[in-house]
Design a protein around this motif. Sequence first.
Motif, PDB file in Angstrom:
ATOM      1  N   GLY A 407       0.456  -1.146   0.047  1.00 29.05           N
ATOM      2  CA  GLY A 407       0.240  -0.195   0.367  1.00 29.05           C
ATOM      3  C   GLY A 407       0.676   1.323   0.297  1.00 29.05           C
ATOM      4  N   ASN A 408       1.783   1.106   0.266  1.00 29.86           N
ATOM      5  CA  ASN A 408       3.070   2.612   0.622  1.00 29.86           C
ATOM      6  C   ASN A 408       3.577   2.730  -0.672  1.00 29.86           C
ATOM      7  N   LYS A 409       3.635   1.664  -1.422  1.00 29.13           N
ATOM      8  CA  LYS A 409       3.808   1.752  -2.390  1.00 29.13           C
ATOM      9  C   LYS A 409       3.061   3.522  -3.429  1.00 29.13           C
ATOM     10  N   LEU A 410       1.957   3.370  -2.911  1.00 31.05           N
ATOM     11  CA  LEU A 410       1.272   4.676  -3.916  1.00 31.05           C
ATOM     12  C   LEU A 410       1.657   5.816  -3.212  1.00 31.05           C
ATOM     13  N   ARG A 411       2.870   5.342  -2.647  1.00 36.19           N
ATOM     14  CA  ARG A 411       3.827   6.871  -1.713  1.00 36.19           C
ATOM     15  C   ARG A 411       4.145   8.342  -2.722  1.00 36.19           C
ATOM     16  N   ARG A 412       4.667   7.900  -3.851  1.00 35.96           N
ATOM     17  CA  ARG A 412       5.536   8.497  -5.036  1.00 35.96           C
ATOM     18  C   ARG A 412       4.176   9.282  -5.627  1.00 35.96           C
ATOM     19  N   GLY A 413       3.369   8.716  -5.842  1.00 34.42           N
ATOM     20  CA  GLY A 413       2.124   8.974  -6.981  1.00 34.42           C
ATOM     21  C   GLY A 413       1.210   9.891  -6.116  1.00 34.42           C
ATOM     22  N   PHE A 414       1.007   9.410  -5.462  1.00 34.81           N
ATOM     23  CA  PHE A 414       0.318  10.366  -4.385  1.00 34.81           C
ATOM     24  C   PHE A 414       0.734  11.334  -3.821  1.00 34.81           C
ATOM     25  N   SER A 453     -10.295   5.619   1.632  1.00 33.72           N
ATOM     26  CA  SER A 453      -9.521   4.544   1.133  1.00 33.72           C
ATOM     27  C   SER A 453      -8.393   4.328   1.220  1.00 33.72           C
ATOM     28  N   PHE A 454      -7.354   5.445   2.587  1.00 33.23           N
ATOM     29  CA  PHE A 454      -6.265   4.287   2.311  1.00 33.23           C
ATOM     30  C   PHE A 454      -6.211   3.619   3.629  1.00 33.23           C
ATOM     31  N   HIS A 455      -7.288   3.881   4.352  1.00 31.53           N
ATOM     32  CA  HIS A 455      -7.578   3.416   5.906  1.00 31.53           C
ATOM     33  C   HIS A 455      -6.031   4.605   6.676  1.00 31.53           C
ATOM     34  N   ARG A 456      -5.919   4.988   7.268  1.00 39.92           N
ATOM     35  CA  ARG A 456      -5.150   6.062   7.821  1.00 39.92           C
ATOM     36  C   ARG A 456      -3.478   5.067   7.785  1.00 39.92           C
ATOM     37  N   ASP A 457      -3.490   4.698   6.771  1.00 39.06           N
ATOM     38  CA  ASP A 457      -1.613   4.315   6.394  1.00 39.06           C
ATOM     39  C   ASP A 457      -0.706   5.684   7.060  1.00 39.06           C
ATOM     40  N   ASP A 458       0.063   4.828   7.912  1.00 35.06           N
ATOM     41  CA  ASP A 458       0.624   5.529   8.504  1.00 35.06           C
ATOM     42  C   ASP A 458       1.680   7.419   7.300  1.00 35.06           C
ATOM     43  N   GLU A 459       2.116   5.800   6.667  1.00 36.55           N
ATOM     44  CA  GLU A 459       3.453   6.258   5.640  1.00 36.55           C
ATOM     45  C   GLU A 459       2.861   7.220   4.321  1.00 36.55           C
ATOM     46  N   GLY A 461      -0.439   8.510   4.842  1.00 38.60           N
ATOM     47  CA  GLY A 461      -0.347   9.866   5.580  1.00 38.60           C
ATOM     48  C   GLY A 461       1.231  10.792   6.272  1.00 38.60           C
ATOM     49  N   HIS A 462       2.038  10.687   5.916  1.00 40.23           N
ATOM     50  CA  HIS A 462       3.363  11.764   6.339  1.00 40.23           C
ATOM     51  C   HIS A 462       3.825  12.305   4.606  1.00 40.23           C
ATOM     52  N   GLY A 463       2.907  11.148   3.316  1.00 44.34           N
ATOM     53  CA  GLY A 463       3.371  12.144   2.545  1.00 44.34           C
ATOM     54  C   GLY A 463       2.424  13.050   2.342  1.00 44.34           C
ATOM     55  N   LEU A 464       1.669  13.147   2.960  1.00 45.94           N
ATOM     56  CA  LEU A 464       0.174  14.194   2.124  1.00 45.94           C
ATOM     57  C   LEU A 464       1.036  15.585   3.045  1.00 45.94           C
ATOM     58  N   ARG A 465       1.038  15.569   4.205  1.00 45.20           N
ATOM     59  CA  ARG A 465       1.876  16.782   4.941  1.00 45.20           C
ATOM     60  C   ARG A 465       2.711  17.156   4.318  1.00 45.20           C
ATOM     61  N   GLU A 466       3.625  16.106   3.806  1.00 46.56           N
ATOM     62  CA  GLU A 466       5.342  16.876   3.918  1.00 46.56           C
ATOM     63  C   GLU A 466       4.716  17.150   2.411  1.00 46.56           C
ATOM     64  N   SER A 467       3.919  17.018   1.445  1.00 47.18           N
ATOM     65  CA  SER A 467       4.007  17.216  -0.094  1.00 47.18           C
ATOM     66  C   SER A 467       2.568  18.524   0.052  1.00 47.18           C
ATOM     67  N   PHE A 468       1.666  18.571   0.642  1.00 47.50           N
ATOM     68  CA  PHE A 468       1.479  19.620   1.325  1.00 47.50           C
ATOM     69  C   PHE A 468       2.179  20.910   1.816  1.00 47.50           C
ATOM     70  N   GLU A 469       2.629  20.236   3.057  1.00 48.08           N
ATOM     71  CA  GLU A 469       3.603  21.443   3.411  1.00 48.08           C
ATOM     72  C   GLU A 469       4.719  21.934   2.502  1.00 48.08           C
ATOM     73  N   LEU A 470       5.551  21.399   1.139  1.00 47.15           N
ATOM     74  CA  LEU A 470       6.287  21.726   0.385  1.00 47.15           C
ATOM     75  C   LEU A 470       5.300  22.895  -0.891  1.00 47.15           C
ATOM     76  N   PHE A 471       4.892  22.580  -1.311  1.00 46.47           N
ATOM     77  CA  PHE A 471       4.134  22.957  -2.379  1.00 46.47           C
ATOM     78  C   PHE A 471       3.226  24.755  -1.559  1.00 46.47           C
ATOM     79  N   MET A 472       2.980  24.497  -0.370  1.00 49.40           N
ATOM     80  CA  MET A 472       2.326  25.736   0.619  1.00 49.40           C
ATOM     81  C   MET A 472       3.039  26.482   0.788  1.00 49.40           C
ATOM     82  N   ASN A 473       4.970  25.767   0.623  1.00 48.92           N
ATOM     83  CA  ASN A 473       6.262  27.182   0.917  1.00 48.92           C
ATOM     84  C   ASN A 473       6.706  27.527   0.062  1.00 48.92           C
TER      85      ASN A 473
END
Length: 873
Positions: A407-414, A453-459, A461-473
């Motif tokens: 499941g964490n293999k979706l992180r790059r595309g996500f 969809s991703f059942h609160r997957d930790d990996e 979730g970390h990717g979501l926050r990091e990418s959101f932080e990246l484009f916001m700044n």
Amino acid sequence: MSSADSSTLKRKHSVSTQQKLSFTAQQKPNSAATAALSPTNKRTRRESSPREAATPSIMSTADMYSFPSKRASVPNGKEVVDMTSSPDNSPAKPRNGVMRKTAPSMGVNAAPKRLMVKNFRPVRKVDPRDFLDQTWQKIEAALNTVFKQAEIDFSLEELYRGVENLCRQNMARDVKDRLVKKCKEYVSGALKARVKESLGRTDVDVLRATLQAWSTWHDQVQYLDWIFCYLDRSYLLPRHESLRDLSVGLFRAIIFEHAKLNPRIIDGACHLVTADRTGGHLDSDMFKKTVDMFHDMSVYTEHFEPRLLELSQEYVLKWADVESEQKSLPEYVRSARALMDREMQRADSYRLPNTTKRDLLTLLEDHLISRKEERLINQDEFADLLEANSVEDLELLYSLLERRRLGNKLRRGFTKWIEDEGTAIVFNEKEQENMVVQLLTLKRQLDTFWKVSFHRDDELGHGLRESFELFMNKTKKTSASWGTDNSKTGEMIAKYVDMLLRGGAKAIPAQLSRRASAKVDVAEAEDDNEEAIYDEDTEVNNQLDQVLDLFRFVHGKAVFEAFYKKDLARRLLMGRSASADAERSMLSRLKTECGAGFTANLEQMFRDIELSREELASYKMICEERGQKQSVDLNVNILSASSWPTYPTVPVIIPPEIKSAIDKFEAHYKSKHSGRKLELKHALAHCQLKANFPKGNKELVVSSFQAIVLLLFNGRPAAEHIDYNYLKQATGLPPAELNRTLQSLACAKLRPLTKHPKGREIAPTDTFTLNASFSDPKYRIKINTVQLKETAAENKETHERVAADRNYETQAAIVRILKARKRISHAELVAETITATRSRGTLEVSGIKRNIDRLIEKEFLEREEDGLYAYIA
């Protein structure tokens, strides 16, 4: 015979009679069967006393213990053996002339117990082999009847007793050998011939014939169980054998393991499964019986399971290649899930062993998931699912991958999709006003993906926050930021908060309102009292929480602080806040998030407003005590210059009445607070005027500049024209301010003045009159003011001031780092500077280098020969 001898004989007769009755009760045969098999019972003649002859139930001692074979004459002269009786081929010798009775044994392997009496010797009457042969003839005839499936014409109890007697005479091995031989002849003969007749047909027909033979053999073995039950319990079981195992073993060895039949039987069972997989009809009853037969014969694991898995692998391999090539990603995922569910459901329905289910599931996961990993995590198709907001398809995809912990293999595309979407929103200059709404919508969508969809997957979730932080700044020198490195998100978040605090729940966009989303959100629509629960305060607080989630991602808090401070000042001074509780709630949130230092000036602004109200109340009380009547209801806010934004001083000619009231208050304030200087900012003032129009009286809420212009029409005829130059001289306003003021009064939706000639732009040649036809349903009318809106010049000034402050903060951080480290390399200095200034807004590396050079010029630090920077004390 003496009397003593007579007494002794009587006692012996008494004992013998008692023992005979006991033995007869133990071995009582079926009366009908005994009558049919036993010849006429001829007792041995002997001399007896008259008393004995008078008692017909008392037999002679020799007859009782000799176990004679009961013979009957038949026409051919042969003798018939009674199978319910057994010949005695092992006579016992009396010990010490004492009669002894042996208790019957309860063991299954025990032979019949013999009662021995002194001076009586059993006499063998029949040869055991003859007894075996004649008994087996009857058994064999019964077996022939069973194997021919003819009508049963024999007594099962009689046959059972015959087998029992044979076993008790130590002939169990002979009985077993003859039974096995007889069964082997039948199975390898008639039963096998029925199955071999189907070899010319399909594999399924061969399987069907085998099942029929197995069913027939199973029914026939039941009769064997009844007849040879004693042999099974007393002879086979102690030797770890059983009649059941022997019968199954014969069928397995002769029919199932036959070289030509075995592959056809196995493939026939597999063809049933293949038919079900390819959309055909599965004969469920036949397949269930097949599985049960394989289990009964203990061939499932060795023969059927490997073949089933082999064919399953071929099918799944081909299926996965075709489906993944022809179908889109969501279609392939749904098909793969459906295939796995069907396979597992079939295994459960027919109670296949856990080993089969485990191996089959492993096989499916290998070919459908592991081998198609690249297909399942294809970024383009995955992005299409995210773009289409396909929550269910994404959940199916994630669940499928998570079967193999992929499941964490979706992180790059996500993360890539989040970064692309967010960057497009942030740098879309045409939709700057809707930036925060779009970001909040995106954040809500991403949270749904992560939770559902991703059942609160930790990996992920970390990717979501990091990418959101990246484009916001992300920073980009564009016209929107006036050529600075400021993040536009901080500004737009501050403006969105200002809109919420000014407009309340009515200002919340429909797509972000919880009431609107509750109508379509099944999870939130369960409560029928949704409208009653989510009141306006709850709606506003919920929106503030969501905005704060965005604010946490922003590194450059200085931009947000500058614009929030300016908008807060305007709300406080103009009285535009929709809710004082919402204002305090937002301030508390910012203090929790950023610390007390961040909100110190903001808290001071609230305190200034409170102190101003107290000061004004004290002034009005003193005026009432002195009897001084105020012609103007004056309200003044006294602000601390260090905590409030800086406002330009706009020259304006104040009407005498207002000027007098202001002077009196200023004198009162200076008398109480010596040494303080008051500077009036009329551009921030607003007034309430009572106006008499021909169509009715109204109360107008206007800015101080609007009030000054309107007062110039006081006492003039409605048709009198006042030209632009006169208004300019009478008000003393600069042309830009005067034009904006006249535009808001004569060119807006509500027009208390009429412009001549009509138009949107103000020209020096224009004239203005009082609008005699002005009317409105409301008594109290607010005239929108242009100065309440931020101008481009003000926006540019704010951005430039923030950029300059960031340079100063960066230089201060560099100096603090050098003071602590004394000597440091360039890379370390840049890294620590970025860390130290992140909360206020980090410059690019090139900007940090420029500030290092400025500090070198100012002689705060120096560059040494080894490339290190050193602090100059």
